[in-house]
Motif scaffolding. Structure first.
Motif, PDB file in Angstrom:
ATOM      1  N   MET A   1       1.523 -27.420   0.978  1.00  0.00           N
ATOM      2  CA  MET A   1       1.215 -25.761   1.026  1.00  0.00           C
ATOM      3  C   MET A   1       0.210 -25.614   2.207  1.00  0.00           C
ATOM      4  N   TRP A   2       0.537 -24.237   2.862  1.00  0.00           N
ATOM      5  CA  TRP A   2      -0.398 -24.027   4.055  1.00  0.00           C
ATOM      6  C   TRP A   2      -1.068 -22.345   3.355  1.00  0.00           C
ATOM      7  N   THR A   3      -2.451 -22.287   3.381  1.00  0.00           N
ATOM      8  CA  THR A   3      -3.032 -21.134   3.045  1.00  0.00           C
ATOM      9  C   THR A   3      -4.014 -20.672   4.367  1.00  0.00           C
ATOM     10  N   TYR A   4      -4.179 -19.422   4.316  1.00  0.00           N
ATOM     11  CA  TYR A   4      -5.110 -18.777   5.140  1.00  0.00           C
ATOM     12  C   TYR A   4      -5.620 -17.347   4.233  1.00  0.00           C
ATOM     13  N   GLU A   5      -7.087 -17.111   4.629  1.00  0.00           N
ATOM     14  CA  GLU A   5      -7.345 -16.039   3.700  1.00  0.00           C
ATOM     15  C   GLU A   5      -8.403 -15.235   4.770  1.00  0.00           C
ATOM     16  N   HIS A   6      -8.407 -14.063   4.782  1.00  0.00           N
ATOM     17  CA  HIS A   6      -9.338 -13.054   5.623  1.00  0.00           C
ATOM     18  C   HIS A   6      -9.641 -11.954   4.625  1.00  0.00           C
ATOM     19  N   SER A   7     -11.009 -11.888   4.978  1.00  0.00           N
ATOM     20  CA  SER A   7     -11.606 -10.448   4.077  1.00  0.00           C
ATOM     21  C   SER A   7     -12.514  -9.785   4.964  1.00  0.00           C
ATOM     22  N   ILE A   8     -12.540  -8.480   4.502  1.00  0.00           N
ATOM     23  CA  ILE A   8     -13.382  -7.611   5.519  1.00  0.00           C
ATOM     24  C   ILE A   8     -14.066  -6.798   4.374  1.00  0.00           C
ATOM     25  N   GLU A   9     -15.216  -6.123   4.646  1.00  0.00           N
ATOM     26  CA  GLU A   9     -15.986  -5.372   3.851  1.00  0.00           C
ATOM     27  C   GLU A   9     -15.950  -3.778   4.456  1.00  0.00           C
ATOM     28  N   SER A  10     -16.062  -2.887   3.550  1.00  0.00           N
ATOM     29  CA  SER A  10     -15.971  -1.513   4.014  1.00  0.00           C
ATOM     30  C   SER A  10     -16.842  -0.718   2.939  1.00  0.00           C
ATOM     31  N   ASP A  11     -17.109   0.495   3.750  1.00  0.00           N
ATOM     32  CA  ASP A  11     -17.798   1.583   2.834  1.00  0.00           C
ATOM     33  C   ASP A  11     -16.552   2.529   2.227  1.00  0.00           C
ATOM     34  N   ALA A  12     -15.256   2.231   2.573  1.00  0.00           N
ATOM     35  CA  ALA A  12     -14.307   3.031   1.915  1.00  0.00           C
ATOM     36  C   ALA A  12     -14.279   2.769   0.666  1.00  0.00           C
ATOM     37  N   ALA A  13     -13.724   3.637  -0.221  1.00  0.00           N
ATOM     38  CA  ALA A  13     -13.536   3.523  -1.620  1.00  0.00           C
ATOM     39  C   ALA A  13     -12.169   2.825  -1.807  1.00  0.00           C
ATOM     40  N   PRO A  14     -12.384   1.848  -2.878  1.00  0.00           N
ATOM     41  CA  PRO A  14     -11.049   1.217  -3.268  1.00  0.00           C
ATOM     42  C   PRO A  14      -9.743   2.095  -3.371  1.00  0.00           C
ATOM     43  N   GLU A  15      -9.876   3.029  -4.126  1.00  0.00           N
ATOM     44  CA  GLU A  15      -8.927   4.216  -4.360  1.00  0.00           C
ATOM     45  C   GLU A  15      -8.191   4.474  -2.651  1.00  0.00           C
ATOM     46  N   ALA A  16      -9.008   4.645  -1.757  1.00  0.00           N
ATOM     47  CA  ALA A  16      -8.704   5.168  -0.626  1.00  0.00           C
ATOM     48  C   ALA A  16      -8.085   4.171   0.174  1.00  0.00           C
ATOM     49  N   VAL A  17      -8.127   2.898  -0.049  1.00  0.00           N
ATOM     50  CA  VAL A  17      -7.513   1.805   0.464  1.00  0.00           C
ATOM     51  C   VAL A  17      -6.225   1.679  -0.192  1.00  0.00           C
ATOM     52  N   TRP A  18      -6.131   1.853  -1.535  1.00  0.00           N
ATOM     53  CA  TRP A  18      -4.997   1.764  -2.385  1.00  0.00           C
ATOM     54  C   TRP A  18      -3.960   2.685  -2.113  1.00  0.00           C
ATOM     55  N   ARG A  19      -4.576   4.081  -1.685  1.00  0.00           N
ATOM     56  CA  ARG A  19      -3.712   5.084  -1.300  1.00  0.00           C
ATOM     57  C   ARG A  19      -2.897   4.826  -0.053  1.00  0.00           C
ATOM     58  N   LEU A  20      -3.443   4.047   0.870  1.00  0.00           N
ATOM     59  CA  LEU A  20      -2.701   3.519   1.857  1.00  0.00           C
ATOM     60  C   LEU A  20      -1.771   2.562   1.655  1.00  0.00           C
ATOM     61  N   TRP A  21      -2.321   1.703   0.933  1.00  0.00           N
ATOM     62  CA  TRP A  21      -1.145   0.358   0.677  1.00  0.00           C
ATOM     63  C   TRP A  21      -0.206   1.010  -0.028  1.00  0.00           C
ATOM     64  N   ALA A  22      -0.076   1.921  -1.076  1.00  0.00           N
ATOM     65  CA  ALA A  22       0.967   2.313  -1.903  1.00  0.00           C
ATOM     66  C   ALA A  22       1.825   3.369  -1.165  1.00  0.00           C
ATOM     67  N   ASP A  23       1.348   3.855   0.156  1.00  0.00           N
ATOM     68  CA  ASP A  23       2.255   4.664   0.961  1.00  0.00           C
ATOM     69  C   ASP A  23       2.775   3.791   2.170  1.00  0.00           C
ATOM     70  N   VAL A  24       3.855   2.990   1.462  1.00  0.00           N
ATOM     71  CA  VAL A  24       4.315   1.986   2.270  1.00  0.00           C
ATOM     72  C   VAL A  24       4.927   2.622   3.560  1.00  0.00           C
ATOM     73  N   GLU A  25       5.646   3.824   3.546  1.00  0.00           N
ATOM     74  CA  GLU A  25       6.472   4.200   4.870  1.00  0.00           C
ATOM     75  C   GLU A  25       5.400   4.501   5.970  1.00  0.00           C
ATOM     76  N   ASN A  26       4.321   4.662   5.574  1.00  0.00           N
ATOM     77  CA  ASN A  26       3.030   5.094   6.488  1.00  0.00           C
ATOM     78  C   ASN A  26       2.123   4.007   6.789  1.00  0.00           C
ATOM     79  N   TRP A  27       2.800   2.750   6.794  1.00  0.00           N
ATOM     80  CA  TRP A  27       1.900   1.510   6.832  1.00  0.00           C
ATOM     81  C   TRP A  27       1.821   1.494   8.476  1.00  0.00           C
ATOM     82  N   GLY A  28       2.897   2.024   9.527  1.00  0.00           N
ATOM     83  CA  GLY A  28       2.481   1.879  10.827  1.00  0.00           C
ATOM     84  C   GLY A  28       1.332   2.756  11.227  1.00  0.00           C
ATOM     85  N   ALA A  29       0.706   3.626  10.424  1.00  0.00           N
ATOM     86  CA  ALA A  29      -0.377   4.295  10.797  1.00  0.00           C
ATOM     87  C   ALA A  29      -1.728   3.423  10.848  1.00  0.00           C
TER      88      ALA A  29
END
Length: 138
Positions: A1-29
């Motif tokens: 098995m090979w693994t890699y992990e990366h984390s970042i912290e932000s002042d963005a609300a979790p719900e705001a990040v989630w909205r971007l993830w859930a809007d798959v067709e606009n991931w290119g933004a």
């Protein structure tokens, strides 16, 4: 098995990040490497995402798990390998949002092939994640 992990912290609300993830067709933004992307239905377990990186062949992803405002997991399979990526939201320091991406490559030859292909697949994660949280803060 090979693994890699990366984390970042932000002042963005979790719900705001989630909205971007859930809007798959606009991931290119926020993911500059995406030339085109589409999803087979709602952003839920069982959906198929076809993502075409710039200058590359399409990648077929299966959404394996979704927990709204917490995480989603996508899987890509090829040549006997499983590339499983967990995208997780959590609490960072000082009430900030921690965004974590973790890839695990398993399957036939993963110990040999993982170190060859994994770094190429995950190389843009720091920049992509920074763009994601920046857009989520705006």
């Amino acid at each position: 098995m090979w693994t890699y992990e990366h984390s970042i912290e932000s002042d963005a609300a979790p719900e705001a990040v989630w909205r971007l993830w859930a809007d798959v067709e606009n991931w290119g933004a926020w993911n500059a490497d995406i030339a085109s992307i589409r999803i087979s239905g709602p952003f839920a377990a069982g959906a198929e995402i076809v993502m075409t990186p710039a200058g590359d062949d399409p990648v077929h992803l299966l959404v394996a798990e979704v927990k709204v405002d917490e995480l989603f997991v996508d899987e890509a399979r090829f040549d006997g390998l499983l590339l499983r990526t967990t995208h997780r939201l959590g609490q960072g320091e000082r009430l900030r949002t921690r965004v974590t991406y973790r890839m695990e490559i398993t399957g036939i030859g993963a110990d040999e092939l993982g170190p060859q292909i994994g770094p190429a697949v995950t190389a843009d994660w720091p920049e992509t994640m920074a763009a994601l949280v920046k857009l989520a803060q705006d």
